[in-house]
Design a protein around this motif. Structure first.
Motif, mmCIF file in Angstrom:
data_model
loop_
_atom_site.group_PDB
_atom_site.id
_atom_site.type_symbol
_atom_site.label_atom_id
_atom_site.label_comp_id
_atom_site.label_asym_id
_atom_site.label_seq_id
_atom_site.Cartn_x
_atom_site.Cartn_y
_atom_site.Cartn_z
ATOM 1 N N SER A 13 34.395 -33.397 -82.693
ATOM 2 C CA SER A 13 33.108 -32.776 -82.407
ATOM 3 C C SER A 13 31.907 -33.624 -82.809
ATOM 4 C CB SER A 13 32.996 -31.437 -83.161
ATOM 5 O OG SER A 13 34.087 -30.598 -82.888
ATOM 6 N N LEU B 166 21.547 -20.323 -82.978
ATOM 7 C CA LEU B 166 22.929 -20.718 -82.751
ATOM 8 C C LEU B 166 23.909 -20.436 -83.878
ATOM 9 C CD1 LEU B 166 22.340 -24.233 -81.159
ATOM 10 C CD2 LEU B 166 23.480 -22.313 -80.044
ATOM 11 N N GLU B 167 23.545 -20.850 -85.068
ATOM 12 C CA GLU B 167 24.564 -20.988 -86.101
ATOM 13 C C GLU B 167 24.798 -19.694 -86.870
ATOM 14 O OE1 GLU B 167 24.013 -24.449 -88.551
ATOM 15 O OE2 GLU B 167 23.525 -25.711 -86.833
ATOM 16 N N CYS C 119 34.496 -35.030 -89.053
ATOM 17 C CA CYS C 119 35.100 -33.744 -88.713
ATOM 18 C C CYS C 119 36.561 -33.968 -88.357
ATOM 19 C CB CYS C 119 34.355 -33.054 -87.557
ATOM 20 S SG CYS C 119 34.672 -33.742 -85.923
ATOM 21 N N LYS D 107 26.779 -22.061 -75.254
ATOM 22 C CA LYS D 107 25.788 -21.990 -76.325
ATOM 23 C C LYS D 107 25.206 -23.378 -76.544
ATOM 24 C CE LYS D 107 28.047 -19.387 -79.580
ATOM 25 N NZ LYS D 107 28.178 -18.535 -80.782
ATOM 26 N N ARG D 108 26.102 -24.372 -76.640
ATOM 27 C CA ARG D 108 25.672 -25.755 -76.825
ATOM 28 C C ARG D 108 26.213 -26.583 -75.664
ATOM 29 N NH1 ARG D 108 28.359 -27.674 -82.120
ATOM 30 N NH2 ARG D 108 30.126 -26.662 -81.113
ATOM 31 N N THR E 118 34.843 -19.400 -87.673
ATOM 32 C CA THR E 118 33.986 -20.569 -87.418
ATOM 33 C C THR E 118 34.347 -21.671 -88.408
ATOM 34 O OG1 THR E 118 32.354 -19.491 -88.840
ATOM 35 C CG2 THR E 118 32.022 -19.302 -86.465
ATOM 36 N N ARG F 223 22.660 -34.085 -89.247
ATOM 37 C CA ARG F 223 22.091 -32.933 -89.943
ATOM 38 C C ARG F 223 20.731 -33.259 -90.553
ATOM 39 N NH1 ARG F 223 23.210 -27.790 -88.616
ATOM 40 N NH2 ARG F 223 23.836 -26.459 -90.353
ATOM 41 N N LEU G 188 34.105 -27.608 -86.624
ATOM 42 C CA LEU G 188 32.875 -27.898 -85.883
ATOM 43 C C LEU G 188 33.021 -27.675 -84.384
ATOM 44 C CD1 LEU G 188 31.231 -30.927 -87.710
ATOM 45 C CD2 LEU G 188 30.800 -28.481 -87.936
ATOM 46 N N ALA G 189 34.209 -27.282 -83.922
ATOM 47 C CA ALA G 189 34.325 -26.854 -82.531
ATOM 48 C C ALA G 189 33.893 -25.398 -82.406
ATOM 49 C CB ALA G 189 35.764 -27.028 -82.043
ATOM 50 N N TYR H 298 32.055 -23.652 -84.931
ATOM 51 C CA TYR H 298 30.754 -23.408 -85.555
ATOM 52 C C TYR H 298 29.698 -24.140 -84.727
ATOM 53 C CZ TYR H 298 27.088 -22.962 -89.049
ATOM 54 O OH TYR H 298 25.910 -22.655 -89.693
ATOM 55 N N SER H 299 28.638 -23.441 -84.365
ATOM 56 C CA SER H 299 27.687 -23.991 -83.386
ATOM 57 C C SER H 299 26.635 -24.907 -84.009
ATOM 58 C CB SER H 299 27.001 -22.857 -82.631
ATOM 59 O OG SER H 299 27.930 -22.106 -81.916
ATOM 60 N N PHE H 300 27.073 -25.911 -84.690
ATOM 61 C CA PHE H 300 26.198 -26.966 -85.253
ATOM 62 C C PHE H 300 25.295 -27.482 -84.132
ATOM 63 C CE2 PHE H 300 26.508 -30.628 -88.539
ATOM 64 C CZ PHE H 300 25.368 -31.270 -88.070
ATOM 65 N N ILE H 301 23.999 -27.409 -84.332
ATOM 66 C CA ILE H 301 23.063 -27.738 -83.248
ATOM 67 C C ILE H 301 23.097 -29.233 -82.938
ATOM 68 C CG2 ILE H 301 20.998 -28.149 -84.677
ATOM 69 C CD1 ILE H 301 19.503 -26.334 -82.554
ATOM 70 N N LEU I 233 26.712 -35.533 -83.870
ATOM 71 C CA LEU I 233 25.942 -34.593 -84.677
ATOM 72 C C LEU I 233 25.247 -35.298 -85.834
ATOM 73 C CD1 LEU I 233 28.482 -31.623 -84.777
ATOM 74 C CD2 LEU I 233 26.544 -31.970 -83.227
ATOM 75 N N TYR J 93 17.320 -35.090 -84.850
ATOM 76 C CA TYR J 93 17.502 -35.944 -83.661
ATOM 77 C C TYR J 93 16.195 -36.532 -83.132
ATOM 78 C CZ TYR J 93 21.884 -33.312 -83.784
ATOM 79 O OH TYR J 93 23.053 -32.718 -84.184
ATOM 80 N N THR K 4 37.815 -32.239 -85.371
ATOM 81 C CA THR K 4 37.969 -31.557 -84.080
ATOM 82 C C THR K 4 37.297 -32.326 -82.942
ATOM 83 O OG1 THR K 4 36.057 -30.230 -84.746
ATOM 84 C CG2 THR K 4 38.224 -29.197 -84.964
ATOM 85 N N ASP L 196 29.917 -27.379 -75.727
ATOM 86 C CA ASP L 196 30.891 -26.289 -75.844
ATOM 87 C C ASP L 196 31.673 -26.078 -74.554
ATOM 88 O OD1 ASP L 196 30.277 -25.609 -78.444
ATOM 89 O OD2 ASP L 196 28.722 -24.176 -77.859
#
Lengths: 759, 157, 273
Positions: free
Chosen positions: B43, A660-661, B39, C186-187, A673, B135, A676-677, A679-682, B133, B139, B41, C190
């Motif tokens: 997200s 993804l990232e 963040c 992708k996610r 990117t 890191r 965080l919208a 950039y594909s942070f899992i 999210l 999860y 956004t 998204d």
């Protein structure tokens, strides 16, 4: 019974769960001013002018500073290896070299006033050509630093042995992009500073290495280390990117001194995506050679490292890549050279694994490519080339000495747990049926190096007169659970309950020396230091007990089940820790304390096998990770709950890089990117639960027998998932897909392979 | 403008700028810093709180919009006698947190999720956390904690 | 991440909202759930002088069975559409899609009217309403008017709403039988790289595409092909006809057109074609 090896739940947790942690942004700093940075919106430009007058006149604004106001020396070179002509100025000095580079610092009474006024700073840019791709940068057509005369910041040219591949029946080369990714700790960078009436700088920092911050900040501000007091309160993740000092930190300290008021700064996430160092960023040209019976005889890796705009930690990480270049295999000839070049992008730095994931990615991808080339099962090729368990200590062709390993065992366990043969059967079924959802199985047998830049660590254990224990450690945890783990180590030696043990870290006044937490070093360096201090404090206690009991010292025993000392044979006449600590103070006025400055015991080499199962929707290219089996060996495990947690987090980041990232720039160096919208942070929705297992092969290198576990996840998982994606498509003629294996990229690979077949 | 919000059962009334986000109101006006900003956004979900018993991202709600509402933050989730809520307890037992920064938002999101779906599957939990999210943990243990908490009938309260 | 300063007005009725809109004109924005507008304001990509908060107009929050149609108040939250028994019975695709927007927190705040009025071709609901042949009810100083969903979206983030008008209701016909909805992301959280929806109403088959142009697309060629007896696969081959998707980091034009054909085929198959 030993407490070590038990799943002890974290002592840290109640606070985090009930009221939340105390991060830098949470600190109460009465009267603090708010600092925001005006950042470059251009990747490469001369600064014709910076007009701060409107901002200075805006309500609530205290001051606006640019480079010349500060009068500070530029950032230091990285361990003296990078050119002086490429060091980063504190606030841009005439030229900006990446989008996000700080140009001006604005200080205001409130955050709102600062943010509003920052929009009033007018920067007049004279655009320069931007260089984004390191492959273009190395051509030196556009030079970032005219005084340097080149974009190359560092090279290691080992002189390629052209005869290396002589006699190889098979020789395959592949260019592999190990893409740039963003570390993304959930807490962004944050710092605060104020000056005491005595003139001392009090600094609060979201850092992995508070002592390093103290020393670097002191040098930058022309102070003595003792003039600076750093506290890292709770830190919301770091992953290597918070192990070093940033220009912003220095500006925060300078402003507090200059203005004589507390100053605080917390970046936004959008700033962080441009300002916090990025990870990885290598273009690798890998060549593998061997014979059709599956024997690998030669491997060469040429690394082009993207430093970003100013050479930082990322510049030197290829040394770590080189150290681990031949992985777990007995490859007779292996070499790695590198070149690190600057580009008009965010500087690169350490990110979970820091040079070793890149090494594992290269060798593990190439082993699969080699297996495909000779038509052999990739598990079998690995089996045939693994270093045997009786070959340790093992010296690789580049001179790395591995401590100990049982590589074959982790491979066998992973294949067994995953049901490898059944997976291959299911894969064949889907291939035969032309199923649009194809199955891929990917393997990665890795070995890595922890505490790879061997440094020592400070640890002390003090027993207070009330019998409670205080442990001071130079490591600086930010989620790793050192309070729990170090308590367990000390409880084990002293025989006191962990509830009676306080662990202090992250305060440079209370902990006199320290290196910090990065590079998977904490347990093997800091844990061993604390363990040794605990052993030493027991010995000191025995001296005191011998006096109290008027007995021979060698007759004094510590009954760990009760936490008491007695003379051998008379357990009923016992003295507890409180009595001994009280006696120590009474006798000499000194506390019952043992301090250890552990010299580095040298690096260790954790290893393991990861196996990933993916489903690929061959019509859209979308990849789903179905299973991930991780068999890791980090030597002796102090707390499996914590060790598993480290693996889980690393695996997720590894999967993220594989699938993804990616930090993406357009051709002009504009980041695509930057939040965080984009950039594909899992997230949890893209992951399965993991199957984690450990084997425990203790290292002989340190008394605990412990190796690092913090980075195995990214190192092991990334190539396993990457290989699984290619494996799913192998029958379609796909040999390689660069990471991240996004839907479009995978679909393009399928289409291109079909066109090749058709042609 | 003046807004009055019941935060963790206590009526709070403060003068704010209209542009004040609920998360800043909670952290700065009320002084509850357990809720974090991760963040800009909408997200990451670190700022998730309960508003009217439902999870919301407090970085994307104006304090003005929450005027008159009932808001629960991580500081208000434990029982009055100090016992942790089943979701909090499950996080501890399952090592569902490391650095702790996403934790308050995760706990609040899961609390809301279990009220709406008291017997979620693993997939339900994972999809239910798509807006939060983390890191550190991958999860894995967060999901385990959520599933374990769902077995406790008290987790719905 | 702090919006530029603005004035805030909370209104108690649609009429009051319209009066405020008339008063402030272009300088004002309606604030419903705020999940499209506030993120833009925080990044200062939108800087309205006045926000008119219509979030509490409960008169506009409902999902009603109106015989051949289901009517959804513009201020109905995604969560409420997703969990509405009326929606589940009458237009299950709408409930399903509402339950997939953003994430749970977003669905607790975001509204159907806000989503449609925002005019983002990458969002899911507009394409579904277009495929259903829905009708949007708009209120303004000149009274109420109805706009066909296909006419509502005028361009990229541009809808048929005058500055003094507000969207008050979304009306969609009941669906008949099975339906299909597929989106590629992708996610999970998204926006769709591409999405496709296939539904059957009393008016016949409707096929909609997400993120395949500046506005939500009705794939008429596919509908015509199916009506003429084509298989799902054959009909889907024309899914990308006339589409003008943008190219970005998630997909080129050619890739999006390919995915549109794949997802339309799958949606048609799910819809019983």
């Amino acid at each position: 019974m030993s407490i070590l090896g038990n799943r002890v739940v974290r002592r840290e947790d109640p606070k985090f769960l009930s009221v939340g942690g105390t991060y830098v942004a949470d600190l109460d700093l009465p009267g603090a001013l708010h600092l925001v940075f005006v950042r470059s919106s251009m990747a490469h430009a001369r600064l014709a002018s910076i007009d701060t007058s409107a901002a200075e006149a805006a309500p609530g604004v205290v001051a606006v500073f640019t480079h010349h106001d500060l009068g500070l020396a530029p950032m230091e070179t990285v361990v003296g290896m990078t050119p002086e002509a490429m060091t980063q100025p504190i606030l841009a000095a005439g030229t900006v070299r990446y989008v996000g580079e700080p140009i001006a610092a604005l200080v205001a009474e409130t955050r709102e006033a600062a943010v509003d006024a920052a929009e009033l700073v007018v920067v007049d840019y004279e655009p320069l050509a931007a260089v984004v791709d390191p492959r273009v940068a190395r051509r030196d057509e556009t030079i970032l630093f005219p005084d340097a005369g080149t974009n190359t910041a560092l090279t290691l040219d080992m002189g390629r042995d052209e005869a290396m591949f002589d006699g190889c029946e098979v020789r395959v080369q592949q260019v592999i992009v190990n893409q740039r990714v963003a570390p993304c700790p959930l807490e962004v960078r944050s710092a605060a500073a104020f000056v005491t009436p005595e003139g001392r700088v009090e600094f609060r920092s979201s850092t992995q290495a508070p002592h390093g911050v103290r020393d670097t900040l002191a040098r930058a501000l022309a102070l003595e280390p003792d003039d600076v007091h750093v506290i890292s309160p709770d830190v919301g993740g770091g992953f290597g990117a918070k192990a070093t000092v940033y220009t912003e930190d220095i500006v925060v300290g300078w402003c507090a001194r200059h203005l004589g008021r507390p100053v605080r700064w917390t970046e936004t996430r959008s700033e962080s995506m441009l300002g916090l160092g990025h990870g990885r960023g290598q273009v690798q040209t890998a060549t593998i050679g061997g014979s059709r019976d599956g024997t690998i005889t030669a491997f060469d890796l040429a690394v082009l490292q993207d430093c970003g705009a100013y050479p930082g930690m990322g510049t030197v990480l290829p040394f770590m890549t080189r150290t681990m270049v031949s992985g777990v295999y007995t490859i007779p000839k292996a070499e790695c050279s590198f070149e690190s070049v600057v580009t008009n992008t965010t500087p690169t730095t350490a990110y979970r694994g820091a040079g070793r994931p890149e090494a594992a990615a290269a060798i593990e991808r190439m082993v699969d490519i080699f297996a495909a080339e000779i038509g052999m099962d990739p598990a079998e090729v690995r089996r045939r080339n693994l270093i045997a368990s009786d070959a340790f200590p093992y010296t690789t062709p580049v001179g790395t000495v591995y401590d100990v390993g049982e590589y074959r065992r982790t491979l066998d366990i992973a294949l067994d747990v995953a049901g490898y043969d059944e997976l291959r059967t299911e894969q064949r079924r889907r291939r035969d049926a032309g199923d649009p959802r194809q199955l891929g199985v990917g393997l990665s047998c890795y070995v890595e190096i922890t505490n790879g830049i061997p440094e020592g660590e400070y640890g002390s254990v003090e027993v207070r007169p009330d019998g409670t224990v205080v442990v001071r450690t130079g490591t600086s945890p930010h989620g790793q659970g050192h309070v729990t783990a170090w308590s367990m180590l000390v409880a084990e030696q002293l025989g006191v309950p962990i509830e009676d043990i306080e662990v202090i870290h992250g305060d440079t006044d209370v902990v006199p020396r320290g290196v910090g937490t990065f590079g998977s070093r904490s347990l093997q360096a800091g844990g061993n230091a604390v363990n040794q201090a605990a052993i030493d404090v027991v010995e000191k206690a025995k001296d005191i007990a011998a006096d109290l009991f008027e007995a021979a010292r060698e007759d004094i025993v510590l009954d760990k089940s009760r936490g008491v000392f007695h003379v051998v044979g008379t357990p009923a006449l016992a003295r507890g820790w409180a009595e001994l600590a009280t006696a120590a103070v009474a006798a000499g006025g000194n506390p019952l304390l043992a301090e250890v400055d552990l010299a580095s015991p040298g690096p260790t080499f954790p290893f393991g096998t990861h196996l990933a199962v993916v489903e690929v929707d061959t019509e859209t290219g979308h990849v789903t990770l179905v299973r991930h089996v991780a068999v890791d060996d980090a030597g002796r495990i102090v707390n499996p709950l914590l060790a598993e947690g480290q693996v889980h987090g690393g695996v997720a980041q590894g999967v993220a890089q594989a699938l993804l990232e990616e930090v993406v720039y357009d051709g002009d160096g504009n980041p695509l990117t930057a939040n965080l919208a984009d950039y594909s942070f899992i997230s949890a929705a893209e992951l399965p639960s993991f199957e984690t297992l450990f084997t425990e092969t203790p290292t002989p290198v340190n008394p605990l027998g412990a190796k690092g576990i913090g980075e195995s996840g990214t190192i092991g998982a990334t190539p396993a998932v990457h290989n699984a994606v290619v494996d799913a498509l192998a029958h379609l003629g796909v040999r390689h897909v660069d990471m991240p294996a996004t839907p479009e990229r995978v679909w393009n690979a399928i289409r291109d392979a079909a066109e090749r077949k058709g042609a | 403008m003046r807004v009055t919000i019941t935060v963790n059962g206590t009526v709070e009334s403060h003068d704010v700028e209209p542009r004040t986000l609920l998360v800043h109101y909670l952290r700065e006006a009320v002084g509850l810093t357990g809720t974090n900003v991760g963040c800009d956004t909408t997200s990451c979900g670190a700022c998730t709180v309960l508003m009217g018993g439902e999870s919301v991202k407090s970085c994307t709600v104006l304090a003005a919009q929450a005027d008159g509402a009932d808001v629960t933050t991580i500081e208000g989730l434990a029982r009055p006698d100090g016992r942790l809520h089943p979701v909090q307890q499950a996080f501890r037992e399952h090592h569902g947190l490391q650095c702790g920064f996403c934790t308050p938002g995760m706990v609040m999101a899961i609390t809301s999720l279990l009220r709406e779906n008291p017997a979620p599957t693993e997939r339900d939990v994972r999809l239910g956390l798509e807006g939060n999210l983390c890191r550190c943990t991958g999860y894995h243990n967060i999901v385990a904690a959520a599933l374990a908490a769902s077995a406790d009938p008290e987790s719905r309260s | 991440m702090i919006p530029a300063p603005f004035d805030y007005v909370r209104v108690k009725s649609a009429d009051e909202a319209l009066a405020k809109l008339a008063e402030h004109g272009d300088a004002a924005k309606l604030l419903a759930g705020g999940h499209s507008l506030l993120p833009l304001m925080k990044l200062r990509l939108a800087t309205p002088d006045v926000l008119i908060d219509v979030g509490r107009l409960s008169e506009l929050s409902y999902v009603r069975d109106e015989g051949d149609e289901v009517a959804v108040g513009a201020l109905t939250r995604h969560h409420d559409v997703a969990t509405s028994p009326v929606a589940a019975a009458g237009v299950p695709v709408l409930a399903h899609v509402a339950g997939q927007i953003g994430d749970p927190q977003v669905r607790h705040r975001g509204t159907i009217g806000g989503s449609l009025a925002h005019g983002d071709p990458a969002s899911d609901l507009p394409a579904v309403v277009v495929a259903l042949g829905g009708t949007l009810v708009v209120q303004g100083p000149r009274g109420r008017r109805e706009v066909a969903a296909t006419d509502f979206h005028r361009g990229f983030f541009e809808v048929a709403l005058a500055p003094d008008e507000m969207l008050v209701e979304v009306r969609v016909p009941r669906t008949v039988g099975p339906w299909g909805f597929h989106k590629l992301t992708k996610r999970a959280q998204d926006w769709a790289i591409v999405g496709a929806v296939a539904v059957t109403t009393a008016d016949g088959l409707g096929v909609g595409l997400i993120n395949m142009g500046p506005v939500p697309v009705r794939a008429r060629a596919v509908e015509v092909a199916v009506a003429a007896g084509a298989s799902a696969a054959d009909a889907a081959a024309s899914a990308a006809e006339g589409t003008e998707p943008s190219a970005d980091n998630n997909g080129s034009v050619a890739y999006r057109q390919h995915v549109a054909r794949v997802l339309v085929r799958r949606a048609l198959e799910d819809a019983g074609v």
